[in-house]
Write an enzyme that holds these catalytic residues in place. Structure first.
Site, PDB file in Angstrom:
ATOM      1  N   GLU A   1       2.686   3.338   2.696  1.00  0.00           N
ATOM      2  CA  GLU A   1       2.338   4.080   1.483  1.00  0.00           C
ATOM      3  C   GLU A   1       1.639   3.152   0.493  1.00  0.00           C
ATOM      4  O   GLU A   1       1.998   1.978   0.365  1.00  0.00           O
ATOM      5  CB  GLU A   1       3.607   4.661   0.855  1.00  0.00           C
ATOM      6  CG  GLU A   1       3.378   5.542  -0.346  1.00  0.00           C
ATOM      7  CD  GLU A   1       4.671   6.214  -0.822  1.00  0.00           C
ATOM      8  OE1 GLU A   1       4.710   6.614  -1.992  1.00  0.00           O
ATOM      9  OE2 GLU A   1       5.629   6.326  -0.029  1.00  0.00           O
TER      10      GLU A   1
ATOM     11  N   GLU B   1       1.112   5.769  -9.488  1.00  0.00           N
ATOM     12  CA  GLU B   1       2.041   6.696 -10.122  1.00  0.00           C
ATOM     13  C   GLU B   1       1.971   6.477 -11.634  1.00  0.00           C
ATOM     14  O   GLU B   1       2.060   5.340 -12.109  1.00  0.00           O
ATOM     15  CB  GLU B   1       3.471   6.478  -9.629  1.00  0.00           C
ATOM     16  CG  GLU B   1       3.662   6.783  -8.154  1.00  0.00           C
ATOM     17  CD  GLU B   1       5.110   6.676  -7.713  1.00  0.00           C
ATOM     18  OE1 GLU B   1       5.541   7.505  -6.902  1.00  0.00           O
ATOM     19  OE2 GLU B   1       5.813   5.753  -8.188  1.00  0.00           O
TER      20      GLU B   1
END
Length: 282
Positions: free
Chosen positions: A104, A108
């Site tokens: 990943e 964010e």
């Protein structure tokens, strides 16, 4: 050199195969992604599929994912974040593989109280393990206008950029035992969800649901990458991002951003790593 008809045909087939493998999506939210959760809270806003919104209320957030998987690529989108009191909300743009040992690469955006800055949280996971966070306070208000966020992922490094300015580089250090995402294809994802237990000041500031629904906007989605299909990815190294690295100017710009706007770097967290910071930090 003169080519025969057979040679010319073979060359054409090779060219077409390479063109399919190294695909450029000049992004349509209608064609290239699916809104995979949110029960109507995610919406494509225009006929051409260039603008999409995600919303969050007390019942649910929302999100979308790319239709294709990629093993290496350059993914970018313009975003305008939730304005006002966004405490407890998380708006994302990231790459992720499936499974329990996933890879990943994260952008964010952690919301905050009105008048306080968003925290841009970046992280890299390999085989389900992350703990490689770097966080920033941006040098602009990301709720007023659209800004461009980009992840470049190639075999040598991962580069995070904001409006074309590099803010982070994570190099492939497998030679010294540091895992790097090289084997698992990933999809592109985006989401808006609630994480009031940790997102804002470690969970001290809770979500004010009287301000809901919270809405973030995405536009000009674009992916150039090596499409994964039928268990393999053939990716000719003929695109600039595939071998992209930061030149001296890029390094200088990145260090400037980090010195002024970085608010957390796992490499400097000696309390968290009392026996020594991870080897890639040295």
């Amino acid at each position: 050199m003169k080519l025969s008809c057979g040679t010319s045909f073979a060359f054409l087939i090779m060219f077409l195969f390479a063109a399919q493998s190294m695909h450029v999506y000049a992004g349509s939210f209608h064609k290239d992604v699916q809104i995979h959760w949110g029960d109507g809270r995610g919406k494509v806003r225009d006929r051409d599929g260039k603008l999409l919104s995600l919303s969050l209320d007390k019942s649910s957030g929302s999100g979308f994912q790319s239709n294709q998987e990629f093993l290496y690529g350059k993914a970018e989108v313009q975003m305008k974040l939730v304005p006002g009191n966004s405490a407890g909300t998380v708006t994302t743009f990231y790459l992720k593989s499936p499974g329990t040992t996933w890879d990943e690469i994260d952008f964010e955006f952690l919301g905050n109280l009105s008048g306080h800055p968003y925290t841009l949280h970046t992280n890299v996971y390999t085989k389900g393990s992350g703990d490689k966070e770097q966080q920033f306070h941006l040098w602009f208000d990301p709720t007023v206008n659209f800004h461009t966020y980009c992840i470049t992922w190639n075999p040598q490094r991962i580069i995070f950029t904001v409006d074309g300015i590099p803010i982070r580089e994570f190099k492939n250090s497998e030679s010294i035992g540091v895992p790097f995402p090289t084997k698992q294809p990933m999809r592109l994802y985006a989401s808006l969800w609630e994480a009031e237990h940790w997102a804002t000041r470690g969970g001290l500031e809770k979500t004010d649901w009287s301000k809901a629904p919270f809405t973030a906007f995405y536009r000009n989605y674009n992916v150039e990458g090596c499409v994964w299909a039928n268990g393999k990815s053939s990716c000719p190294a003929n695109s600039s991002w595939f071998t992209q690295q930061l030149d001296s100017n890029g390094q200088t710009r990145m260090k400037g951003v980090q010195s002024k706007y970085m608010v957390y770097n796992y490499c400097n967290d000696k309390r968290r790593f009392p026996r020594g910071v991870p080897v890639e930090c040295s």
